[in-house]
Write a protein that holds these residues in place. Sequence first.
Motif, PDB file in Angstrom:
ATOM      1  N   VAL A 180       0.829  -1.202   0.000  1.00  9.18           N
ATOM      2  CA  VAL A 180       0.000   0.000   0.000  1.00  9.18           C
ATOM      3  C   VAL A 180       0.866   1.256   0.000  1.00  9.18           C
ATOM      4  N   GLN A 181       1.969   1.220   0.716  1.00 14.94           N
ATOM      5  CA  GLN A 181       2.838   2.390   0.829  1.00 14.94           C
ATOM      6  C   GLN A 181       4.106   2.253  -0.014  1.00 14.94           C
ATOM      7  N   SER A 241       6.902   8.351   0.172  1.00 17.77           N
ATOM      8  CA  SER A 241       8.163   8.817   0.752  1.00 17.77           C
ATOM      9  C   SER A 241       7.958   9.568   2.060  1.00 17.77           C
ATOM     10  N   ARG A 242       6.822  10.174   2.228  1.00 14.22           N
ATOM     11  CA  ARG A 242       6.532  10.892   3.475  1.00 14.22           C
ATOM     12  C   ARG A 242       5.079  10.618   3.836  1.00 14.22           C
ATOM     13  N   ALA A 243       4.871  10.226   5.057  1.00 19.43           N
ATOM     14  CA  ALA A 243       3.501   9.977   5.507  1.00 19.43           C
ATOM     15  C   ALA A 243       3.294  10.641   6.859  1.00 19.43           C
ATOM     16  N   GLN A 244       2.102  11.120   7.043  1.00 19.09           N
ATOM     17  CA  GLN A 244       1.716  11.643   8.348  1.00 19.09           C
ATOM     18  C   GLN A 244       0.301  11.183   8.624  1.00 19.09           C
ATOM     19  N   ILE A 245      -0.027  11.109   9.899  1.00 21.80           N
ATOM     20  CA  ILE A 245      -1.358  10.681  10.297  1.00 21.80           C
ATOM     21  C   ILE A 245      -1.854  11.630  11.382  1.00 21.80           C
ATOM     22  N   ASP A 246      -3.098  12.044  11.236  1.00 21.25           N
ATOM     23  CA  ASP A 246      -3.724  12.940  12.199  1.00 21.25           C
ATOM     24  C   ASP A 246      -4.859  12.201  12.894  1.00 21.25           C
ATOM     25  N   PHE A 247      -4.785  12.134  14.228  1.00 18.77           N
ATOM     26  CA  PHE A 247      -5.836  11.556  15.067  1.00 18.77           C
ATOM     27  C   PHE A 247      -6.626  12.710  15.651  1.00 18.77           C
ATOM     28  N   THR A 248      -7.887  12.847  15.263  1.00 20.11           N
ATOM     29  CA  THR A 248      -8.740  13.906  15.789  1.00 20.11           C
ATOM     30  C   THR A 248      -9.915  13.258  16.513  1.00 20.11           C
ATOM     31  N   ILE A 263      -9.562   9.953  11.260  1.00 20.90           N
ATOM     32  CA  ILE A 263      -8.171   9.723  10.888  1.00 20.90           C
ATOM     33  C   ILE A 263      -7.951  10.255   9.480  1.00 20.90           C
ATOM     34  N   VAL A 264      -6.888  11.016   9.298  1.00 15.78           N
ATOM     35  CA  VAL A 264      -6.482  11.470   7.969  1.00 15.78           C
ATOM     36  C   VAL A 264      -5.026  11.064   7.791  1.00 15.78           C
ATOM     37  N   VAL A 265      -4.780  10.232   6.781  1.00 15.57           N
ATOM     38  CA  VAL A 265      -3.427   9.798   6.456  1.00 15.57           C
ATOM     39  C   VAL A 265      -3.033  10.483   5.158  1.00 15.57           C
ATOM     40  N   THR A 266      -1.909  11.175   5.177  1.00 14.70           N
ATOM     41  CA  THR A 266      -1.410  11.868   4.000  1.00 14.70           C
ATOM     42  C   THR A 266      -0.091  11.247   3.592  1.00 14.70           C
ATOM     43  N   CYS A 267       0.031  10.969   2.299  1.00 10.87           N
ATOM     44  CA  CYS A 267       1.229  10.337   1.764  1.00 10.87           C
ATOM     45  C   CYS A 267       1.707  11.132   0.558  1.00 10.87           C
ATOM     46  N   VAL A 268       3.004  11.401   0.491  1.00 15.67           N
ATOM     47  CA  VAL A 268       3.591  12.032  -0.683  1.00 15.67           C
ATOM     48  C   VAL A 268       4.205  10.916  -1.521  1.00 15.67           C
ATOM     49  N   ARG A 269       3.700  10.766  -2.742  1.00 11.10           N
ATOM     50  CA  ARG A 269       4.146   9.686  -3.627  1.00 11.10           C
ATOM     51  C   ARG A 269       5.371  10.082  -4.425  1.00 11.10           C
ATOM     52  N   PRO A 322       7.690   9.248  -7.870  1.00 10.01           N
ATOM     53  CA  PRO A 322       8.675  10.319  -7.961  1.00 10.01           C
ATOM     54  C   PRO A 322       8.027  11.676  -8.205  1.00 10.01           C
ATOM     55  N   GLY A 323       6.732  11.710  -8.540  1.00 13.73           N
ATOM     56  CA  GLY A 323       6.103  12.973  -8.914  1.00 13.73           C
ATOM     57  C   GLY A 323       5.718  13.877  -7.774  1.00 13.73           C
ATOM     58  N   GLY A 324       5.688  13.373  -6.560  1.00 18.08           N
ATOM     59  CA  GLY A 324       5.350  14.194  -5.416  1.00 18.08           C
ATOM     60  C   GLY A 324       3.861  14.436  -5.229  1.00 18.08           C
ATOM     61  N   GLN A 325       3.015  13.585  -5.851  1.00 15.15           N
ATOM     62  CA  GLN A 325       1.580  13.736  -5.667  1.00 15.15           C
ATOM     63  C   GLN A 325       1.219  13.457  -4.209  1.00 15.15           C
ATOM     64  N   VAL A 326       0.288  14.239  -3.711  1.00 14.21           N
ATOM     65  CA  VAL A 326      -0.185  14.054  -2.336  1.00 14.21           C
ATOM     66  C   VAL A 326      -1.453  13.218  -2.388  1.00 14.21           C
ATOM     67  N   GLU A 327      -1.459  12.144  -1.620  1.00 13.76           N
ATOM     68  CA  GLU A 327      -2.613  11.248  -1.548  1.00 13.76           C
ATOM     69  C   GLU A 327      -3.143  11.288  -0.121  1.00 13.76           C
ATOM     70  N   THR A 328      -4.450  11.424   0.017  1.00 12.12           N
ATOM     71  CA  THR A 328      -5.073  11.502   1.334  1.00 12.12           C
ATOM     72  C   THR A 328      -6.073  10.368   1.482  1.00 12.12           C
ATOM     73  N   LEU A 329      -6.003   9.691   2.603  1.00  9.74           N
ATOM     74  CA  LEU A 329      -6.923   8.610   2.925  1.00  9.74           C
ATOM     75  C   LEU A 329      -7.632   8.987   4.221  1.00  9.74           C
ATOM     76  N   ARG A 330      -8.933   8.868   4.220  1.00  6.59           N
ATOM     77  CA  ARG A 330      -9.721   9.187   5.415  1.00  6.59           C
ATOM     78  C   ARG A 330     -10.287   7.897   6.002  1.00  6.59           C
ATOM     79  N   ALA A 331     -10.288   7.861   7.317  1.00  6.52           N
ATOM     80  CA  ALA A 331     -10.795   6.685   8.019  1.00  6.52           C
ATOM     81  C   ALA A 331     -11.373   7.130   9.359  1.00  6.52           C
ATOM     82  N   THR A 332     -12.010   6.203  10.006  1.00  5.91           N
ATOM     83  CA  THR A 332     -12.449   6.409  11.378  1.00  5.91           C
ATOM     84  C   THR A 332     -11.766   5.339  12.217  1.00  5.91           C
TER      85      THR A 332
END
Length: 173
Positions: free
Chosen positions: A46-47, A51-58, A67-73, A75-85
Amino acid sequence: MIRTIAAAALAVTLAPAGPVLAQATAVDLDRFDGRWFEIARNPNGVQRDCSRAQIDFTPTQAGRYSIVVTCVRRPGGQVETLRATARVTDTTTNAKFRFSLAGLLSFGGLASQQYWVWDHAPDYSWAIMGLPDQSSWWVWHRSQTPAASVRTATLARARALGFDTSRPVHTGH
């Protein structure tokens, strides 16, 4: 006396080999809330190119989180966001969560996974989270760029907990 020796020998024989598998016994949810930066993990599909991931617990209500997980892909640097509970599934320790994907990807709650907080720093500066079967693990830190000594120490702790850290993926910001 002989019974005691025999019982001790049996206990040693039946004791599991390898590292002691422990998990955090007291997670203070108020201190666990907030933003975490992934600094290391095991390889996973999945990952794969994250190259860079962060997770926010609110917190949304007692024992439940957005939960919001942000990943920088690469080689292009696209930001991908995944939302969860997430919800706490063990209120005695607050160390076990069930994450469910949000929105259409949730499949009515069928797309969910159990995650455990296996250990954390007393000051909640780092945490080791993993699957109950230890097939996947993550080291999170509150800082985007923790010292190399912190990275080394947290990987050593993950290894001591029984995780395979032989091929860590070092991520960072």
